[in-house]
Write a protein that holds these residues in place. Sequence first.
Motif, PDB file in Angstrom:
ATOM      1  N   ILE A  77       0.861  -1.169   0.000  1.00 35.74           N
ATOM      2  CA  ILE A  77       0.000   0.000   0.000  1.00 35.74           C
ATOM      3  C   ILE A  77       0.901   1.224   0.000  1.00 35.74           C
ATOM      4  N   ASN A  78       0.755   2.010  -1.022  1.00 36.83           N
ATOM      5  CA  ASN A  78       1.556   3.211  -1.142  1.00 36.83           C
ATOM      6  C   ASN A  78       0.822   4.343  -0.420  1.00 36.83           C
ATOM      7  N   LEU A  79       1.397   4.834   0.671  1.00 40.75           N
ATOM      8  CA  LEU A  79       0.743   5.842   1.500  1.00 40.75           C
ATOM      9  C   LEU A  79       1.010   7.269   1.047  1.00 40.75           C
ATOM     10  N   ILE A  80       1.929   7.489   0.181  1.00 42.30           N
ATOM     11  CA  ILE A  80       2.285   8.854  -0.219  1.00 42.30           C
ATOM     12  C   ILE A  80       1.120   9.570  -0.909  1.00 42.30           C
ATOM     13  N   PRO A  81       0.407   8.968  -1.865  1.00 37.67           N
ATOM     14  CA  PRO A  81      -0.745   9.681  -2.438  1.00 37.67           C
ATOM     15  C   PRO A  81      -1.853   9.926  -1.406  1.00 37.67           C
ATOM     16  N   PHE A  82      -2.012   8.999  -0.485  1.00 34.72           N
ATOM     17  CA  PHE A  82      -3.018   9.165   0.569  1.00 34.72           C
ATOM     18  C   PHE A  82      -2.678  10.372   1.454  1.00 34.72           C
ATOM     19  N   VAL A 107      -3.997  18.167   1.282  1.00 36.22           N
ATOM     20  CA  VAL A 107      -4.774  19.094   0.468  1.00 36.22           C
ATOM     21  C   VAL A 107      -6.127  19.364   1.114  1.00 36.22           C
ATOM     22  N   ILE A 108      -6.763  18.339   1.633  1.00 32.01           N
ATOM     23  CA  ILE A 108      -8.052  18.511   2.320  1.00 32.01           C
ATOM     24  C   ILE A 108      -7.876  19.357   3.577  1.00 32.01           C
ATOM     25  N   LEU A 109      -6.828  19.109   4.326  1.00 29.77           N
ATOM     26  CA  LEU A 109      -6.564  19.885   5.538  1.00 29.77           C
ATOM     27  C   LEU A 109      -6.337  21.358   5.215  1.00 29.77           C
ATOM     28  N   ILE A 110      -5.551  21.639   4.192  1.00 22.38           N
ATOM     29  CA  ILE A 110      -5.313  23.026   3.795  1.00 22.38           C
ATOM     30  C   ILE A 110      -6.608  23.681   3.337  1.00 22.38           C
ATOM     31  N   PHE A 111      -7.402  22.970   2.566  1.00 25.21           N
ATOM     32  CA  PHE A 111      -8.688  23.513   2.111  1.00 25.21           C
ATOM     33  C   PHE A 111      -9.588  23.839   3.292  1.00 25.21           C
TER      34      PHE A 111
END
Length: 139
Positions: free
Chosen positions: A13-18, A24-28
């Motif tokens: 499981i690649n966690l980097i895109p997650f 991005v959601i946090l900044i928004f």
Amino acid sequence: MKFRHRRSEEPEINLIPFIDVLLVILIFLMLSTTYSKFTELQVSLPVADADQLKERPAEIVVAVSADGRYVVNGNAVEGRSVELLSAALTQAANGRPETMIVVSADAASAHQSVVNVMDAARRAGLSHLTFAAQTSTGR
């Protein structure tokens, strides 16, 4: 015929895109959230539970009305400037810097009016300051 058993590789499981999506959601959310202002708080002041203080021979009572007028030891101060209030405090102190100033401000008076009393006391060289409050009943 000999077949080799292929090892089944476990999926990673690649966690980097997650993590990128979560950031991005946090900044928004941080940019779009509106915070309630502290000035919208309804505060009712002053009430205090304290013992009655003894009368001090060297005290000046400064009353601040709800509309920002000042009274120093029962004498109304003409105008609302810090300079006039400082002159009235200097005259009432009679050169005694240890004189206690008792600020008796109306609960609905502006904060700036009380700050003006503190500034006038500093300008007059009077450093002992206290605030009067009514005692709460029913406790």
